[in-house]
Design a protein around this motif. Structure first.
Motif: not given
Length: 157
Positions: A105-113, A115-127
């Motif tokens: 989770w990365r939080l960046t101040p912007v004029t209106s409040g 900006l929340v950036r959420w990265t979902f990073a995963a590994d698993g088999p192809a299916p």
């Protein structure tokens, strides 16, 4: 049955075989959003879609999470940099096919409040990766809905 996942580091957010990044603006300031993410862990059930129970573990160094469908996670906090960065990896889960999972989770101040950036990073088999790619729109909608709920909770918007 619970199984252990690979103990990935923060760099996995950029190098994972499966990466999904979502962003939304909220009216609340970064400090309030960070507090909801990192300090008020028990409140996730009230605003994050799909979370039915979450408790801090190991003196706040980890979390135990249960989703509404019965999936469970045991997590380790990897980054707690107030008020801009919060990240954790899943160490154990009952979810089949998952080899590694990190949420950043990365939080960046912007004029209106914030900006929340959420990265979902995963590994698993192809299916597993294919199934998750197909779930991308649903996960994105859940994130946006959760951010709206969080914003209402924090600023009453």
């Amino acid at each position: 049955m619970t199984h252990r996942l690979s103990p990935v580091g923060l760099d996995f957010a950029e190098s994972a075989p499966l990466r999904m990044v979502f962003a939304a603006e909220v009216s609340a300031p970064p400090e309030a959003v960070y507090t909801a993410l990192a300090d008020d862990v028990g409140s996730w059930c009230a605003w994050f879609t799909g979370v039915s129970r979450i408790t801090p573990t190991d003196g706040g160094k980890g979390r135990s999470v249960r989703l509404t469908g019965g999936t469970r996670f045991v997590e380790s906090i990897l980054a707690a940099e107030r008020p801009e960065h919060y990240a954790y990896r899943v160490d154990e889960t009952n979810a089949p096919g998952l080899r590694a999972l990190l949420e950043d989770w990365r939080l960046t101040p912007v004029t209106s409040g914030t900006l929340v950036r959420w990265t979902f990073a995963a590994d698993g088999p192809a299916p597993f990766r294919s199934m998750m790619q197909l779930s991308r729109p649903m996960l994105g909608r859940a994130f946006r809905d959760s951010m709206r709920q969080l914003d209402r909770r924090l600023v009453g918007v």
